[in-house]
Design an enzyme around this catalytic site. Structure first.
Site, PDB file in Angstrom:
ATOM      1  N   LYS A 103       4.495  -0.089  12.293  1.00  0.00           N
ATOM      2  CA  LYS A 103       5.546   0.537  11.423  1.00  0.00           C
ATOM      3  C   LYS A 103       6.688   1.224  12.290  1.00  0.00           C
ATOM      4  O   LYS A 103       7.832   1.090  12.233  1.00  0.00           O
ATOM      5  CB  LYS A 103       5.041   1.498  10.467  1.00  0.00           C
ATOM      6  N   GLN A 124      -0.425   8.104   6.737  1.00  0.00           N
ATOM      7  CA  GLN A 124      -1.293   7.078   7.010  1.00  0.00           C
ATOM      8  C   GLN A 124      -2.507   7.343   6.257  1.00  0.00           C
ATOM      9  O   GLN A 124      -3.275   8.353   6.820  1.00  0.00           O
ATOM     10  CB  GLN A 124      -1.230   6.573   8.213  1.00  0.00           C
ATOM     11  N   ASP A 147       6.631   5.636   0.987  1.00  0.00           N
ATOM     12  CA  ASP A 147       5.386   4.809   0.416  1.00  0.00           C
ATOM     13  C   ASP A 147       5.317   4.397  -1.130  1.00  0.00           C
ATOM     14  O   ASP A 147       4.602   3.874  -1.559  1.00  0.00           O
ATOM     15  CB  ASP A 147       4.169   5.375   1.046  1.00  0.00           C
TER      16      ASP A 147
END
Ligand code: NAD
Length: 283
Positions: free
Chosen positions: A50, A94, A117
């Site tokens: 990412k 994460q 997200d």
């Protein structure tokens, strides 16, 4: 065969242009704060990917790494710092976080404006209500693939196998938003094969290699495979690709289908978040 790598490359190039325009207008590039807690090998690779992809399109890398032993309050304090830092356009915690921590509670502390997200309860609620907000990346990637290949959604039968908060549920709402008739299947669904075989658009997001075979597929259907399963033969999807290709109209491979789309949509979400924050600042 749907070429996810090609579609993702096109989106990344588009995002890079948007980053340039936004940077010229605001004097500051969008910034992405990836937050990694601990040393989980898979998470470490995902975060590195990412960060690399962000750098390639000109997004500033504001990565933060906390040790395995970090306490809940420390992670929460870091998220709070990112919430109020104007250089941070998007925050990505994460998952999974180490077992001692409550990942869902931490995710919930991310301000919705920076929730790239799309996994906070506020973003999920906005999606469910059809209100504007940031949407989860993998489901967005699935819709983008379908659109790129001109797959009709309105009025069609869409079957989503899997009901996770990460993929199955948000994807079902995105399909509903596009006026598909959506059926959600899960581990307790009876006669999965018969339900799937009704689908014009079939999406598998389960985590069981080869679960979806030719008999699950209506001839001509678009089949999207979200599954990533590490097997002795390498990475496999939830769809038995060889069996299904002869029957499906379109099918995504694994790897090279949905996978590359997830990061591309994260980059796009970061630019959307930065633009929204910029517009709000100007008002
Ligand atoms: P999850 O484990 O949270 O959810 C799996 C879902 O599948 C559950 O809702 C469960 O009810 C359902 N299920 C399990 N067995 C079933 C069966 N036999 N029949 C029907 N439904 C069944 O998983 P997730 O986080 O949603 O991820 C699903 C898969 O997608 C995994 O392989 C994951 O690695 C992959 N994934 C890929 C990407 C990507 O970028 N391509 C992103 C996220 C997840």
């Amino acid at each position: 065969m749907i070429d996810g790598r090609a579609v993702a490359a096109r989106i990344r190039a588009q995002v890079a242009r948007e980053v340039t325009t936004l940077t010229e207008r605001t004097g500051r590039p969008p910034g992405l704060a990836t937050i990694l807690v601990g040393e989980d090998p898979a998470s470490t690779i995902y975060v590195a990917n990412k960060r690399n992809a962000s750098g390639e399109v000109g997004i500033t890398d504001l990565h933060r790494h906390l040790p395995d032993q970090a306490r809940q309050e420390e992670v929460a304090a870091l998220i709070e710092e990112c919430n109020s830092d104007p250089a941070v356009s998007g925050i990505l915690l994460q998952l999974p976080v180490p077992e001692a921590l409550d990942g869902a509670a931490l995710t919930a502390t991310i301000v919705p404006e920076k929730d790239v997200d799309g996994l906070t309860p506020v973003s999920a609620g906005r999606l469910m209500q059809g209100a504007p907000g940031l949407r989860p990346c993998t489901p967005l990637g699935v819709i983008e693939l379908l659109d790129s290949y001109d797959v009709e959604l309105e009025g069609t039968q869409a079957v989503v196998v899997g009901r996770s908060n990460l993929v199955g549920k948000p994807l079902s709402f995105l399909l509903l938003e596009r006026n598909a008739t959506v059926t959600i299947c899960h581990s307790r669904t009876r006669d999965l094969e018969a339900v799937c075989a009704r689908a014009d658009v079939l999406v598998a997001a389960v985590g069981t290699a080869g679960l979806i075979g030719a008999d699950h597929v209506k001839p001509g259907a678009a089949v999207i495979d979200v599954g990533i399963n590490r097997t002795e033969e390498g990475l496999r999807g939830d769809v038995d690709f060889d069996a299904v290709t002869a029957r499906a109209g379109l099918v995504t491979p694994v790897p090279g289908g949905v996978g590359p789309m997830t990061i591309a949509m994260l980059l796009r979400n970061t630019v959307i978040a930065a633009s929204m924050q910029q517009e709000r600042g100007e008002r």
